[in-house]
Design a protein around this motif. Sequence first.
Motif, PDB file in Angstrom:
ATOM      1  N   THR B 550       0.863  -1.180   0.000  1.00 30.40           N
ATOM      2  CA  THR B 550       0.000   0.000   0.000  1.00 30.40           C
ATOM      3  C   THR B 550       0.895   1.224   0.000  1.00 30.40           C
ATOM      4  O   THR B 550       1.827   1.325   0.812  1.00 30.40           O
ATOM      5  CB  THR B 550      -0.891   0.012   1.256  1.00 30.40           C
ATOM      6  N   MET B 552       0.801   5.084   0.650  1.00 30.42           N
ATOM      7  CA  MET B 552      -0.023   6.163   1.190  1.00 30.42           C
ATOM      8  C   MET B 552       0.311   7.458   0.439  1.00 30.42           C
ATOM      9  O   MET B 552       1.492   7.810   0.321  1.00 30.42           O
ATOM     10  CB  MET B 552       0.266   6.369   2.688  1.00 30.42           C
ATOM     11  N   LEU B 553      -0.712   8.119  -0.038  1.00 25.99           N
ATOM     12  CA  LEU B 553      -0.499   9.391  -0.719  1.00 25.99           C
ATOM     13  C   LEU B 553      -0.997  10.506   0.204  1.00 25.99           C
ATOM     14  O   LEU B 553      -2.172  10.535   0.559  1.00 25.99           O
ATOM     15  CB  LEU B 553      -1.275   9.439  -2.042  1.00 25.99           C
ATOM     16  N   LYS B 554      -0.107  11.377   0.581  1.00 25.23           N
ATOM     17  CA  LYS B 554      -0.502  12.508   1.417  1.00 25.23           C
ATOM     18  C   LYS B 554       0.451  13.676   1.150  1.00 25.23           C
ATOM     19  O   LYS B 554       1.365  13.549   0.328  1.00 25.23           O
ATOM     20  CB  LYS B 554      -0.521  12.127   2.892  1.00 25.23           C
ATOM     21  N   ASP B 555       0.229  14.785   1.835  1.00 27.00           N
ATOM     22  CA  ASP B 555       1.033  15.988   1.604  1.00 27.00           C
ATOM     23  C   ASP B 555       1.045  16.361   0.120  1.00 27.00           C
ATOM     24  O   ASP B 555       2.106  16.532  -0.498  1.00 27.00           O
ATOM     25  CB  ASP B 555       2.472  15.784   2.105  1.00 27.00           C
ATOM     26  N   THR B 716       0.867  14.616  -6.720  1.00 26.57           N
ATOM     27  CA  THR B 716       1.876  13.896  -5.950  1.00 26.57           C
ATOM     28  C   THR B 716       2.615  12.923  -6.858  1.00 26.57           C
ATOM     29  O   THR B 716       2.216  12.711  -8.009  1.00 26.57           O
ATOM     30  CB  THR B 716       1.228  13.156  -4.761  1.00 26.57           C
ATOM     31  N   LYS B 802      -4.786  19.695   1.416  1.00 27.29           N
ATOM     32  CA  LYS B 802      -3.426  19.206   1.679  1.00 27.29           C
ATOM     33  C   LYS B 802      -3.450  17.975   2.564  1.00 27.29           C
ATOM     34  O   LYS B 802      -2.527  17.175   2.561  1.00 27.29           O
ATOM     35  CB  LYS B 802      -2.610  20.312   2.356  1.00 27.29           C
ATOM     36  N   HIS B 803      -4.498  17.870   3.363  1.00 24.75           N
ATOM     37  CA  HIS B 803      -4.542  16.767   4.318  1.00 24.75           C
ATOM     38  C   HIS B 803      -5.378  15.575   3.866  1.00 24.75           C
ATOM     39  O   HIS B 803      -5.643  14.675   4.643  1.00 24.75           O
ATOM     40  CB  HIS B 803      -5.010  17.296   5.678  1.00 24.75           C
ATOM     41  N   VAL B 804      -5.777  15.629   2.600  1.00 21.50           N
ATOM     42  CA  VAL B 804      -6.487  14.459   2.057  1.00 21.50           C
ATOM     43  C   VAL B 804      -5.500  13.298   1.972  1.00 21.50           C
ATOM     44  O   VAL B 804      -4.341  13.484   1.619  1.00 21.50           O
ATOM     45  CB  VAL B 804      -7.050  14.780   0.651  1.00 21.50           C
ATOM     46  N   ILE B 805      -5.985  12.119   2.331  1.00 22.68           N
ATOM     47  CA  ILE B 805      -5.111  10.934   2.231  1.00 22.68           C
ATOM     48  C   ILE B 805      -5.746   9.958   1.252  1.00 22.68           C
ATOM     49  O   ILE B 805      -6.947   9.677   1.312  1.00 22.68           O
ATOM     50  CB  ILE B 805      -4.931  10.266   3.615  1.00 22.68           C
ATOM     51  N   MET B 806      -4.953   9.486   0.352  1.00 23.84           N
ATOM     52  CA  MET B 806      -5.409   8.461  -0.585  1.00 23.84           C
ATOM     53  C   MET B 806      -4.382   7.333  -0.582  1.00 23.84           C
ATOM     54  O   MET B 806      -3.303   7.467  -0.016  1.00 23.84           O
ATOM     55  CB  MET B 806      -5.512   9.031  -1.990  1.00 23.84           C
ATOM     56  N   GLN B 807      -4.781   6.253  -1.232  1.00 26.21           N
ATOM     57  CA  GLN B 807      -3.870   5.110  -1.256  1.00 26.21           C
ATOM     58  C   GLN B 807      -3.776   4.528  -2.656  1.00 26.21           C
ATOM     59  O   GLN B 807      -4.784   4.461  -3.366  1.00 26.21           O
ATOM     60  CB  GLN B 807      -4.390   4.014  -0.324  1.00 26.21           C
TER      61      GLN B 807
END
Lengths: 124, 817
Positions: B550, B552-555, B716, B802-807
């Motif tokens: 996995t 993690m996509l963030k920032d 990203t 900016k604080h959305v998290i995806m995977q």
Amino acid sequence: MSIIPEFLMKRVYKKGSLKQTDEGVCFDLKNVLGPGFISGFGFVKVNDATFEADKVKFVTQGNEISAETVTEEQPISFRLGQEGTLILKGAKCLKDGINQIIIELMNPEAGKVKLSLSDNFQGA
Amino acid sequence: MQITFDKNSLIIDGKRVFIKSGAFHYFRTPGVELAKDRFMKLKAAGYNTVDIYFNANYHSKNEHEYDFSGIKDVRKVLETAKEVGLFIIARPGPFINAEVNAGGIPYWVLRNKDVIPRNRIGTEYHYSPEYMAFVREWYGQIIPIIKDFDNVIAFQIENEYATDEMDEGYMKELYNMARELGITCPVFHNDAYNAGLWAELVDIYACDIYPYINPNQNWKQDHFCFDTIDNIEDTVRSFKEDAPIFIAEMQGGWFDKWDGIGYPAMRAALGDEHINIMTKTAVSQGVTMFNHYMAIGGTSWDDLACDEVYTSYDFCSGIDEMGNIQPNFYKAKEINYFLNSFGLTNTGERENLDLGQDIYAVRRKDYENNCNWLFVRNMNSYDVGLESPTYFSHFTFHISPYDMKIMLENFQLNACKIVFSDVEIFARIKNEKDEILFMISDENANMYLEFENTPHPNPLPQGERGIISGKKRDYEFLKYEKHGKTTQFLFISRELANRTWVLGDKVIFNADFVYSNGRIALSKTTEVAYFDLVNGFSKKYFKFQERLKTIMLKDFEVSFCAPEIDTYYDYSDWTKVSEPFDSLSCGMYDEFVWYKTKIPDYLEEITLSARHLFAVYINGKEVLNRNSYKYEKLQQIEETISIPLNKTILTKEQNELTVLVQNLGFDKGFSGDTNHPRGLVEFSTKPERKLDFYVREGLSLSVPESESPYMAKLSTNFNVELKENVVFSKYLSLKDFPYDRATIFLNGVKVGRYLKNNKNCSLQENFYLINTFLKPQNTLDIVIWDKASNIKTPWDFKNELKHVIMQVEDERIHQLY
């Protein structure tokens, strides 16, 4: 717009079945298109007379179904090869010779389906 | 390759061939490497044919220009199919439906007002020379490629075509055009109505059969939905007597829609029972050519989709959108192996049997194998015990609910005879001396055998006849010998059968899947068994070393990316248009079309209708953001909206009006017209004032940042380790995504549309990151175009984004050995 061409729709009507009975005007349908459901009867028009669903009943496989009770929530199955008679209750609108008939039905997949056809009748 | 046919089957180079085809869309599975992966899986599952639609719109974005290069190189796709050993059914339209944008007709064709697509308006025939000019051009491009492949065994003209009076001109012209351009194989058409349409005009009559098209329907309960296929032999024979029965599209799944139920629910509804019933019923009806539509799912990336469907075109196919194998694939494999073992291309008359309520039963004499096949289907919700109708009045067999079995009667083998068996045959391999039948063990089933010599190991029953129970352990076997020849029955459970692969005269057990070139794929450490008649069994242990990952996509890097909305944006180089403003009329084919103009401050109201989603901005501020996409009973519901204006909105003497319209595609052309307008389809003002617009298409992803916070781009990077011998499928998960709309770009390629429907849910949350577009280092851009209610201050919004998290996750990973 119906997805079914007119000439195919016309095959559902049994040519020569138009008659006047004590109950009203009736004619026969046969499903030659494919298995499915009727999810509503819009209206039936014979010549200039229009019959809403509350004046129409459908007799099939020994059951009498009042057209107004057929809805999206309570559709009736109409199998391939199944036959039925549409009765326009109390109607006396036939004339000798060619009669113009329009039937509007609903089908869950095809939406509004309209049959426009004519049939010969003698004995008005 | 010489292709002829008679009433029983296609005959290729003098041999009868049962055509077991699976549909594949090269445009939805782009790139030759993906095509090869899917073809090898198809072939390994016993299919011998791949069905291919050719999508003119995919190749022709500009008038009279056709692109067959790079991932659009269809010649390479066809070469790959040939290399893998598949025949091809070629379906170049020009109209293909396939739930693609405008049914595959290029936009520039639709834009020409003189063109009547498909020579029909509604269901009325109107011959259009301008349309035929395009058809000749398209056929002139695609047929020279197709005709170079001698493994093309059938060629389709048009698709699901009918008009009220069934005028023949268009279809005859297509047929003649195909012949003149060098097509020599049988030509067919795919009749959607099973009504014998064009049967006289083509060489082989073909039709499509989809008993399950309404997700709200319970096919197990309303099983009369199989009426059409249950009668297909008599129906087709009444149209065409001298050609094989061909189901050009036999339901292998179904497509989900924006307002549908989601693929997981649809897969659960269809199960593996549906394809089992469809395929076995077809065989029972004497069908010798079928095409599972779809056998291979795909992705409607870029602007491929028609307006009905979302990005995933998984279709509940046996090989899913991401290339992974699903339970219905195993079922199709099982039936294909059976057909490959016995042919069934020359069977006699069908005998309908009455075995009880909601039981379909048919017997067919097989002249090739000199035996009978008994096909029995149980549509009751409970297991039924039935009596074998002819041979053994005391011999009963069981059928599970919604199951269908093919049982064998009177089959002489090398060393024994199957008098009756409801233990199903998975496959048979043989040479001159030995044969082995792989049987699917079933504790409720039996084989009734006649044999002279007792079997090895220790005989179960003694004597000339015996009932052999189907209750067996994996690899348990019985071997009979007679006059130096052997017959062996080897039992495997259905679970093992799913993991068993027959490649020619070799069998591989316990592999997740194999490619037709013999490479095996595993997702865990496994002991794999091999068998062939010469060497018998051998086993090999494979260690699996990969792990699901996995990312993690963030920032995210966040930027507002719609400068078009900004006041003082320079649009002087955009195209100036007068009414009509719809996208085709403006020559704009992209999903997104911008409209800009100036409106005076005395306007009281503007009224507009746009397809499908749109937003209105005045002087850089959003005044409306609307999803106008709504379908009821196959008809799009038109929506016209009036926006009252006042001095707080119209703050200047001349105010800047910006409209952004997103269309989800053109109509696919089955029930509606392909050229039904998109974009801004109606616009008026009160008081009435004639306005011109300046228009431009597409989103600007790489421009200086905008002041307007209405459209944001999240960017990203992520890395992917591309390893030889590792097969993977990755997806972007937008589970619990807080926004309503997003467009996803992988390395600049649009790979997904996320859109919450009117029930405030998105039926697609996982977006396949198509392997063809993946690189070791990847850029992911997600453009969010959301409602104003989400926007507080631009700074807040940016901070929130900016604080959305995806995977990015691995769907599955296999190691190849």
